[in-house]
Design an enzyme around this catalytic site. Structure first.
Site, PDB file in Angstrom:
ATOM      1  N   CYS A   1       0.861  -1.185   0.000  1.00 19.66           N
ATOM      2  CA  CYS A   1       0.000   0.000   0.000  1.00 19.66           C
ATOM      3  C   CYS A   1       0.893   1.229   0.000  1.00 19.66           C
ATOM      4  O   CYS A   1       1.668   1.436   0.935  1.00 19.66           O
ATOM      5  CB  CYS A   1      -0.888   0.017   1.235  1.00 19.66           C
TER       6      CYS A   1
ATOM      7  N   CYS B   1      -0.799   6.699   6.458  1.00 20.42           N
ATOM      8  CA  CYS B   1      -2.142   6.404   6.945  1.00 20.42           C
ATOM      9  C   CYS B   1      -2.089   5.617   8.249  1.00 20.42           C
ATOM     10  O   CYS B   1      -1.323   4.675   8.388  1.00 20.42           O
ATOM     11  CB  CYS B   1      -2.878   5.589   5.885  1.00 20.42           C
TER      12      CYS B   1
ATOM     13  N   CYS C   1      -3.791   1.003   8.960  1.00 17.89           N
ATOM     14  CA  CYS C   1      -3.169  -0.322   9.100  1.00 17.89           C
ATOM     15  C   CYS C   1      -1.839  -0.200   9.846  1.00 17.89           C
ATOM     16  O   CYS C   1      -1.309   0.893  10.008  1.00 17.89           O
ATOM     17  CB  CYS C   1      -2.913  -0.942   7.728  1.00 17.89           C
TER      18      CYS C   1
ATOM     19  N   CYS D   1      -7.928   2.261  -0.988  1.00 14.85           N
ATOM     20  CA  CYS D   1      -7.548   1.606   0.259  1.00 14.85           C
ATOM     21  C   CYS D   1      -7.492   0.112  -0.020  1.00 14.85           C
ATOM     22  O   CYS D   1      -8.468  -0.481  -0.472  1.00 14.85           O
ATOM     23  CB  CYS D   1      -8.557   1.904   1.361  1.00 14.85           C
TER      24      CYS D   1
ATOM     25  N   GLN E   1     -19.156  -8.266  12.187  1.00 13.18           N
ATOM     26  CA  GLN E   1     -17.723  -8.466  11.991  1.00 13.18           C
ATOM     27  C   GLN E   1     -17.312  -7.966  10.604  1.00 13.18           C
ATOM     28  O   GLN E   1     -18.000  -8.241   9.625  1.00 13.18           O
ATOM     29  CB  GLN E   1     -17.362  -9.941  12.129  1.00 13.18           C
TER      30      GLN E   1
ATOM     31  N   TYR F   1     -23.876 -10.178  24.838  1.00 17.19           N
ATOM     32  CA  TYR F   1     -23.257  -9.279  23.832  1.00 17.19           C
ATOM     33  C   TYR F   1     -23.525  -9.837  22.431  1.00 17.19           C
ATOM     34  O   TYR F   1     -22.591 -10.094  21.662  1.00 17.19           O
ATOM     35  CB  TYR F   1     -21.744  -9.150  24.058  1.00 17.19           C
TER      36      TYR F   1
ATOM     37  N   GLU G   1     -28.327  -7.914  24.368  1.00 18.82           N
ATOM     38  CA  GLU G   1     -27.593  -6.872  23.645  1.00 18.82           C
ATOM     39  C   GLU G   1     -28.072  -5.503  24.142  1.00 18.82           C
ATOM     40  O   GLU G   1     -29.253  -5.315  24.409  1.00 18.82           O
ATOM     41  CB  GLU G   1     -27.849  -7.044  22.135  1.00 18.82           C
TER      42      GLU G   1
ATOM     43  N   ASP H   1     -19.179 -12.403  23.996  1.00 19.38           N
ATOM     44  CA  ASP H   1     -18.386 -11.787  22.926  1.00 19.38           C
ATOM     45  C   ASP H   1     -18.357 -10.289  23.193  1.00 19.38           C
ATOM     46  O   ASP H   1     -18.934  -9.505  22.454  1.00 19.38           O
ATOM     47  CB  ASP H   1     -19.051 -12.108  21.574  1.00 19.38           C
TER      48      ASP H   1
ATOM     49  N   CYS I   1     -11.898  -9.789  21.445  1.00 16.63           N
ATOM     50  CA  CYS I   1     -11.110  -8.977  20.516  1.00 16.63           C
ATOM     51  C   CYS I   1      -9.968  -8.301  21.258  1.00 16.63           C
ATOM     52  O   CYS I   1      -9.285  -7.451  20.712  1.00 16.63           O
ATOM     53  CB  CYS I   1     -11.984  -7.957  19.808  1.00 16.63           C
TER      54      CYS I   1
END
Ligand code: SAH
Length: 451
Positions: free
Chosen positions: A72, A78, A81, A158, A281, A310, A331, A379, A406
């Site tokens: 990239c 940027c 990432c 991108c 996701q 969640y 939720e 989650d 995560c």
């Protein structure tokens, strides 16, 4: 203490959670962006504190075999990432290693290996984009924030987004410039357009465009809609009203200007309705693998009650519903709960129930009502479980607990707490949902050891 602006030599030994290289000089941890473990570098100290410092590479003395030319061209500027300077092998290695060391150091485990499911591609996988809008020399443009700043870096393509996302961005920007739509200025808290948000169903190809505005209406919206119709898959245009200061992208109110206000996508054989605020996701193929892993570890039978805390739009809940006797999803975002209930109907699933509220509070309430799920799935967002949620889970005493996470650090903290309360870690697996970015997802199975 290291001296600011001075040049030092060091060997990079490790990585931070954000993917920066770490070296130790005179007992001080130095964080070095774009450095790869094993490299010897000359670096300039940019910021010096007692126990840590920030450094910048001036010269690479010994180059890692994992260093590659960035695919990239904007990656250096940027902040979207983190890993274009290394090969994917090193990226997955460091991600698995991060999960393993968190579970060992914080979670008290002694894992020698951590499997990671690598992604099939690093390109075009991300089904959601949020472009901040800015102005340069009187012309509006949209891009991504430069790392650690709110300067917007402009780019043509991108690499991790589908082409259609960037096509939407270009249509919106040319409309903004044609009609001189004002662009939001953070410092003055003035101007209309803040963000361009694009969500595209990977399987359906449907595109939801949501413009985040500091105002109530969009002038000449019909011209914009005509332009957007030329992008294949364009389905709906929504305004999100965000008149508050701060970094939150979406506002609380939504006005649909074209189409149904949501899109659909297929995941693990079920159709899901997705609104702008609903969690989904971003990497479709890897999310399917993640959920399949979670489900296979849950070993659900037809007599089981499953509680999914969640639950978002009910993805995991509904995928598990087929195998279970009954599933309950919890939720906190009302719009996501509405989506979840609608998703149960559209997939003809009748053994699912959804509750709107805080996961911990709702779970405690269910426990008071005598609900004793056989399997609990959690989650949570990055901050992990709160004390109420842990308390409720322990009291409900499920046979198996599937924890999708995560953030390996908060996962490991919660694993340690659950181990004190009669659970043990049976299995842990990392899954790469975010190629070229530092975040890593994982799924662990805990099972009950005693009552
Ligand atoms: N399992 C779903 C969603 C996971 S994301 C999926 O994979 O698609 C985490 C979800 O938790 C989000 O939908 C978020 O809105 C929700 N959430 C955040 N805090 C919460 C809380 N305190 N109680 C219940 N849900 C919460």
């Amino acid at each position: 203490m290291l001296i600011k602006n001075q040049i030092y030599e060091a060997v990079v030994t490790d990585y931070t959670a954000e993917g920066q290289g770490v070296a130790h000089i005179e007992g001080c941890a130095v964080f070095i962006p774009n450095a790869i473990a094993g490299e010897r570098v000359r670096l300039r100290i940019e910021k010096a504190q007692k126990t840590w410092a920030a450094g910048k590479i001036v010269e690479i003395l010994k180059r890692s075999p994992h260093r590659v030319n960035r695919e990239c061209p904007e990656a250096k500027k940027c902040g979207g990432c983190d890993f274009w300077h290394m090969d994917y092998e090193e990226e997955t290695r460091l991600k698995a290693e991060r999960v393993r060391t968190c579970l060992n150091r914080i979670g008290g485990e002694a894992l020698e290996e951590m499997p990671i499911l690598a992604a099939p591609t690093c390109f075009g996988y991300r089904n959601k984009a949020q472009y901040p809008v800015a102005v340069k020399k009187g012309r509006a443009y949209a891009g991504f924030f430069r790392a650690g700043t709110h300067d917007v870096v402009e780019m043509d393509r991108c690499r991790i987004l589908p082409e259609e996302s960037d096509a939407v961005r270009d249509v919106v920007i040319s409309y903004v410039n044609q009609f001189h739509i004002s662009v939001y200025d953070e410092t003055a808290h003035k101007g209309l357009l803040r963000h361009i948000y694009v969500r595209r169903g990977t399987v359906s190809g449907q595109i939801l465009v949501c413009l985040v505005v500091n105002g109530e209406a969009l002038p000449h919206a019909e011209v914009l809609i005509d332009g957007l119709k030329k992008v294949p898959g364009f389905t709906t245009l929504v305004l999100s009203i965000n008149e508050r200061k701060g970094n939150a992208v979406l506002g609380d109110r939504f006005i649909t200007l074209y189409g149904p206000g949501y899109i659909e996508d297929t995941l693990c054989g079920l159709v899901f309705r997705l609104s702008p605020r609903s969690f989904y996701q971003v990497n479709h193929s890897q999310a399917q693998h993640l959920y399949e892993l979670a489900i296979s570890q849950a070993k659900i039978t037809k007599s089981d009650t499953v509680l999914d805390l969640y639950c978002g739009v009910g993805t995991i809940t509904l995928i598990m519903a087929k195998a279970a006797g009954k599933v309950i999803g919890v939720e906190v975002i009302p719009q996501a709960v509405e989506d979840a209930r609608d998703n149960a109907r559209r997939n003809d699933i009748h053994n699912a129930e959804f509750l709107c509220g805080d996961a911990g509070e709702a779970a405690l309430e269910l426990e008071r009502q005598g609900v004793h799920p056989d399997v609990v799935v959690v989650d949570p967002p990055r901050k992990g479980l709160n004390a109420d949620a842990i308390e409720a889970i322990v009291r409900m005493s499920p046979r198996r607990l599937i924890y999708v996470s995560c953030d390996p650090a908060t996962l490991a903290r919660d694993v340690a707490l659950l181990k004190q309360r009669g659970y043990q870690l049976e299995n842990a697996q990392a899954v790469d949902l975010f190629p070229r970015c530092a975040h890593v997802e994982c799924v662990v199975l805990l099972s009950k050891t005693r009552n």
